[in-house]
Design an enzyme around this catalytic site. Structure first.
Site, PDB file in Angstrom:
ATOM      1  CD  GLU A 150      -3.710   9.549  -0.115  1.00 11.62           C
ATOM      2  OE1 GLU A 150      -2.922   9.134  -0.956  1.00 11.62           O
ATOM      3  OE2 GLU A 150      -4.588   8.832   0.416  1.00 11.62           O
ATOM      4  CB  SER A 197      -7.313   9.528  -2.034  1.00 14.38           C
ATOM      5  OG  SER A 197      -7.343   8.161  -2.353  1.00 14.38           O
ATOM      6  CB  CYS A 243      -0.956  -0.011   1.192  1.00 13.34           C
ATOM      7  SG  CYS A 243      -2.161  -1.358   1.103  1.00 13.34           S
ATOM      8  CG  ASP A 244      -1.695   4.398  -0.311  1.00 17.78           C
ATOM      9  OD1 ASP A 244      -1.925   3.595  -1.239  1.00 17.78           O
ATOM     10  OD2 ASP A 244      -2.552   5.115   0.154  1.00 17.78           O
ATOM     11  CE  LYS A 245       1.117   8.088   1.203  1.00 18.93           C
ATOM     12  NZ  LYS A 245       0.172   7.025   1.295  1.00 18.93           N
TER      13      LYS A 245
END
Length: 552
Positions: free
Chosen positions: A442, A468, A119-121
């Site tokens: 976000e 986002s 996920c993401d970061k």
């Protein structure tokens, strides 16, 4: 081998005794030591089953003659952190993850790394740390979630945020709202649209640092386990050939990533993470390069939130290799670059083909002749801002409207829920940038509420924070310089006209230079109490236009 520093010679008896305490045999100690960096946790749906991926990776390493050493990494679930103070702690963990990868790999003299994020970061954070130490490295993600189902249609997390807007505006009742809650996210994996996590996992595939399928094979498919085993085998081949991560992450590789970013219509957050990864790899890319590439790259995919298709659909249509094959027809990509498969990109996509032109548009029938992301510049964003152009309604590609200004996400949400936003308004949310937030939150909640209320074709949102990957509409983020650094966004007043031209890539505050000078002279920066890690982060972080990396 690098690990010889902790295991060879009589002087390393104490070190070897500690390896023996782990239960390792002499034979295991003699082999290359491969760090398996796993972000498994029980708070992130995308990471819930990463232990299964780690087990498969370790089997692959063992089959290929290495010794896997699993080590942990942290990760924040952006969806759970969304809409409250927790989101301040999302982007900031990227630097913590990078630091921890660097520290663990160098402290224990590891010979190579397999990074298991989802996920993401977590994806860019692991890659940034790996780039610093320049070891043989393979990324092996956990895969996307399957789409949910509501009323006979596929759905996803972003739909739940929009459902709140529908509920607040009286379009649905509490019972239907509960159905959205129960049916939108059916199981583990990164959220099912082309949001930040899946965007970054696709980018890893394009960069050549992950095996084909890394971005699109659903988390629950057996193919995901096989992909993990092959990733474990691939790292051993890289160690034997001494192929390091920076040998793969070259300037040409990043240009390929930006090109595919535009074709896929990825999250605007790629414009934050790709420059940051490149920075650690010793490569310079900036927002101007992104616009130049976008100008001649067709947008071929409209996955959620831009359209009604999801990562499972892209996977069935041929995945990232099929999109790359389409782009190769116009020579848009550098194909003779190395990858972790041991083959070039050209060889990796040789047998790929587009199985569904409705999911992956052909070169002759793109959604648009220019890319899915645009970088806008003007007096309101001298150093640039970013919008997911492919997810903007045609009527909002050019828009001029009066500003409604808020100094935090919470203020903006209260105004939206209170019915204070009207058709034509430009909602301005400031002091949410990397330094001003701190942490550059976000903001899926305000954009989704506006979409749920049916105003996404009438209103724009502008922020020095982020939106986002699940955001759609004229949502323009990463405004640089941010308000906390004296950017003009901090001087906008209610009623000021803001002119947005997403086709022409411009954004301007329609206020005279004399009035701006007067406001600057009278301006006082709002004070914000910040403590702990956020205080240190705010002192070190740079602008969103440079990837929000720390100062050198």
């Amino acid at each position: 081998m690098r690990s010889d520093a902790v295991k060879k010679g009589f002087e390393r008896v104490p070190n070897r005794s500690l390896f023996k305490a782990l239960g390792l045999t002499d034979e295991e100690i003699d082999r290359p030591l491969i760090g398996v960096v796993c972000a498994k946790s029980e708070i992130v749906p995308g990471h819930m089953w990463l232990d299964k991926i780690a087990d498969a990776v370790k089997r692959g390493i063992l089959m290929a003659g290495g010794t896997p050493i699993e080590i942990p990494a942290i990760g924040v679930c952006d969806g759970i952190a969304m809409g409250h103070v927790g989101m301040k702690y999302s982007l900031v963990t990227r630097e913590l993850i990078a630091d921890s990868v660097e520290c663990m790999a160098l402290a224990h003299a590891l010979d190579g790394l397999v990074l298991i994020p989802n996920c993401d970061k977590i994806v860019p954070g692991m890659l940034m740390g790996a780039c610093r130490i320049n070891l043989p490295t393979v990324v092996c993600s956990g895969g996307p979630m399957l789409a949910g189902r509501m009323n006979g249609h596929k759905t996803s997390l972003s739909s739940t945020f929009e459902a709140v807007g529908k509920f607040n505006s009286g379009k649905i009742d509490e019972k239907e709202l509960k159905e959205w809650e129960n049916n939108s996210c059916p199981g583990c994996g990164s959220c099912s649209g082309m949001y930040t996590a899946n965007s970054m996992n696709c980018m890893c595939e394009v960069l050549g640092i992950a095996l084909p399928g890394n971005g699109t094979i659903p988390a629950v498919y057996a193919a995901r386990i096989r992909n993990a085993k092959y990733s474990g085998m691939a790292i051993m081949d890289m160690v034997k050939k001494n192929i390091k991560i920076r040998d793969i992450l070259t300037e040409k590789a990043f240009r390929n990533a930006l090109t595919m970013d535009m074709a896929l219509g990825c999250s605007t957050n790629t414009m934050l993470h790709l420059p940051a990864i490149a920075h650690e790899a010793g490569v310079h890319i900036d927002l101007d390069i992104a616009n130049e590439i976008s100008s001649h790259t067709p947008n071929l995919c409209h996955l959620a939130p831009a359209g009604p298709t999801y990562m499972e659909d892209l996977n069935e249509a041929g995945g990232v290799p099929a999109v790359m094959k389409e782009l190769s027809k116009i020579n848009a990509l550098e194909l003779d670059l190395p990858t972790v498969t041991g083959k070039t990109i050209r060889e990796n996509i040789e047998f790929a083909f587009n199985k569904n032109p409705e999911i992956i548009r052909t070169i002759d029938n793109p959604y648009s002749k220019i890319g899915g992301i645009a970088v806008l510049k003007g007096n309101l964003a001298l150093n640039g801002c970013v919008v997911k152009r492919g997810a903007v309604a045609p009527e909002m590609l050019k828009h001029t409207g009066p500003a409604k200004c808020y100094n935090s996400e919470e203020e903006a949400i209260a105004a939206i829920d209170g019915g204070k936003i009207n058709k034509g308004d430009v909602v301005v949310i400031r002091y949410e940038g990397p330094k001003g937030g701190p942490g550059m939150r976000e903001m899926l909640a305000p954009t989704s509420r506006i979409a749920g209320m049916g105003l996404d074709k009438d209103c724009a949102l502008i922020t020095d924070g982020r939106f986002s990957g699940a955001t759609r509409g004229a949502s323009i983020g990463h405004v640089s310089p941010e308000a906390a650094e004296g950017g003009l966004i901090g001087l906008v007043k209610d009623g000021d006209l803001i002119e947005i031209d997403i086709i022409g890539c411009t954004i301007n505050l329609k206020v005279s230079e004399e009035e701006i000078a007067k406001r600057k002279a009278e301006f006082q920066m709002p004070k914000k109490e910040v403590t702990g890690y956020l205080k240190r982060y705010a002192k070190l972080v740079t602008s969103a236009s440079t990837g929000a990396v720390f100062k050198d």
